[in-house]
Design an enzyme around this catalytic site. Sequence first.
Site, PDB file in Angstrom:
ATOM      1  CE1 TYR A 129      35.593  30.577  45.817  1.00  0.00           C
ATOM      2  CE2 TYR A 129      33.244  30.725  45.405  1.00  0.00           C
ATOM      3  CZ  TYR A 129      34.360  31.100  46.125  1.00  0.00           C
ATOM      4  OH  TYR A 129      34.231  31.997  47.152  1.00  0.00           O
ATOM      5  CG  ASN A 221      30.895  37.271  45.975  1.00  0.00           C
ATOM      6  OD1 ASN A 221      31.830  37.294  45.179  1.00  0.00           O
ATOM      7  ND2 ASN A 221      31.089  37.388  47.279  1.00  0.00           N
ATOM      8  CD  GLN A 266      15.710  29.172  42.129  1.00  0.00           C
ATOM      9  OE1 GLN A 266      16.836  29.553  41.801  1.00  0.00           O
ATOM     10  NE2 GLN A 266      15.498  28.001  42.721  1.00  0.00           N
ATOM     11  CG  HIS A 269      19.258  30.715  45.864  1.00  0.00           C
ATOM     12  ND1 HIS A 269      20.264  29.894  46.289  1.00  0.00           N
ATOM     13  CD2 HIS A 269      18.394  29.929  45.173  1.00  0.00           C
ATOM     14  CE1 HIS A 269      20.037  28.656  45.888  1.00  0.00           C
ATOM     15  NE2 HIS A 269      18.899  28.647  45.217  1.00  0.00           N
ATOM     16  CD  GLU A 335      20.480  29.893  37.457  1.00  0.00           C
ATOM     17  OE1 GLU A 335      21.410  29.276  38.009  1.00  0.00           O
ATOM     18  OE2 GLU A 335      19.887  30.840  38.014  1.00  0.00           O
ATOM     19  CG  HIS A 336      16.674  27.517  37.613  1.00  0.00           C
ATOM     20  ND1 HIS A 336      17.292  28.571  38.277  1.00  0.00           N
ATOM     21  CD2 HIS A 336      17.417  26.410  37.863  1.00  0.00           C
ATOM     22  CE1 HIS A 336      18.358  28.111  38.919  1.00  0.00           C
ATOM     23  NE2 HIS A 336      18.463  26.809  38.679  1.00  0.00           N
ATOM     24  CG  ASP A 369      18.155  24.071  43.097  1.00  0.00           C
ATOM     25  OD1 ASP A 369      18.694  24.381  42.015  1.00  0.00           O
ATOM     26  OD2 ASP A 369      17.422  24.850  43.734  1.00  0.00           O
ATOM     27  CD  GLU A 423      43.346  31.999   3.125  1.00  0.00           C
ATOM     28  OE1 GLU A 423      44.293  31.721   3.906  1.00  0.00           O
ATOM     29  OE2 GLU A 423      42.168  31.687   3.346  1.00  0.00           O
ATOM     30  CG  HIS A 428      50.072  28.747   4.629  1.00  0.00           C
ATOM     31  ND1 HIS A 428      50.740  29.850   5.077  1.00  0.00           N
ATOM     32  CD2 HIS A 428      49.175  28.414   5.608  1.00  0.00           C
ATOM     33  CE1 HIS A 428      50.269  30.191   6.268  1.00  0.00           C
ATOM     34  NE2 HIS A 428      49.321  29.333   6.622  1.00  0.00           N
TER      35      HIS A 428
END
Length: 448
Positions: A129, A221, A266, A269, A335-336, A369, A423, A428
């Site tokens: 995307y 978004n 930033q 943006h 993030e940065h 970037d 168990e 098993h």
Amino acid sequence: MLARTDLRGARPTLAELRRALPRGGTDVNAVLDTVAPLVHEVSERGADAALEFGEQFDGVRPDSVRVPPSVIADALDQLDPAVADALRESIVRARKVHADQRRETSRTQVVDGGVVSEKWIPVRRVGLYVPGGNAVYPSSVIMNVVPAQEAGVGSLVIASPPQKDFGGRPHPTILAACALLGVDEVWAVGGAQGVALLAYGGTDSDGAVLDPVDLVTGPGNIFVTAAKRLCRSVVGIDSEAGPTEIAILADDSADPGILASDLISQAEHDVLAASVLVTDSADLADAVDLALDAQVATTKHRERVMTALSGKQSGIVLVDDLDAGLTVVDAYAAEHLEIQTRDAAAVADRVQNAGAIFVGPYAPVSLGDYCAGSNHVLPTSGSARFASGLSVQTFLKGVHVIDYDEDALRAVADKVVTLADAEDLPGHGDAVKQRFVTSGAATEAGAS
């Protein structure tokens, strides 16, 4: 301009520190009820529903979801040569970095006759995307496509919103970036409907099949994020990305003008973008505020920047020293994260939580970037405490291959049976015993 949080002399607990730091973000839960009917409609009616929602939200309805290959090729032919050259350089550098992320099959000889291998299989088909909106993001095409290609993904589709100014196609620069990367499947669909169509697929207006994908990556978004959350039981997702953010850890050796420009970079943006400075120098904080006043006055997206910088998600955090500053940036998990201190590399090496770390005055976030070679699709909203940015690994599945012969299984059979009984899962253990009953019977039969 920036609000201040003064932690000097304080010794907050980790929980208190996280609450005290500037943090905005968005409440995805608040829009789930709005997005859920849209996702359902696309799951039921496919491309027709996606095109209808696109017409409603984007103001345009293309003739088909899939962009004709000729339109993609024409976009590259008409691209400014300087932009094309810059995109090519970005691709070259990204390929160098991401090629080194490839993982090889590992083979472990556990015992004689018992081998466990781990092989890495590319996801079959991915949907990447690329948002539209305040800006055009051909760089996001590169950051999504390159690691997928380096992982060996065989089928890629880019989804990006249709643009009213371009005949219902995605922005030509995005299409040109796709052409440079050899991506010939592009869908003119964005928003939550784009994510839903990637997840469920459908039939295009011209009758062509739009195959669903197995993994959806890329930022968007709050509605895109909500759709990814709603579709994650159907497809994999990379993350639930929030608004972009930068944190800078700086001491009095840093240049206030550079710090101000990076905070602005930033903030432009999105009005929800976060810009945070952490410093042990009140004088530096004052100088950065003055530099911000001067630079914001002349920046192109002044209103957007001012809104972001004055929001609760942005601010200056004052600390006693760099050790306290490191504690703060690890709690924030940006993030940065830029480190602009003396001996920045050594300080950066001590950081535990960040999506990406930018060391010194000549490694701005803007470099990452576009042309550092690193990936700019990174964890936000504090998720860098436990998550990584987009990489080749995002598009690979690690699969264990277990290969034991009869003697190797026999040697450990009693342990398997013991653990199965512990168990209360005797079936098993019986599944192991049965192999030797059958094996013994077959041997006996052969001897007779």
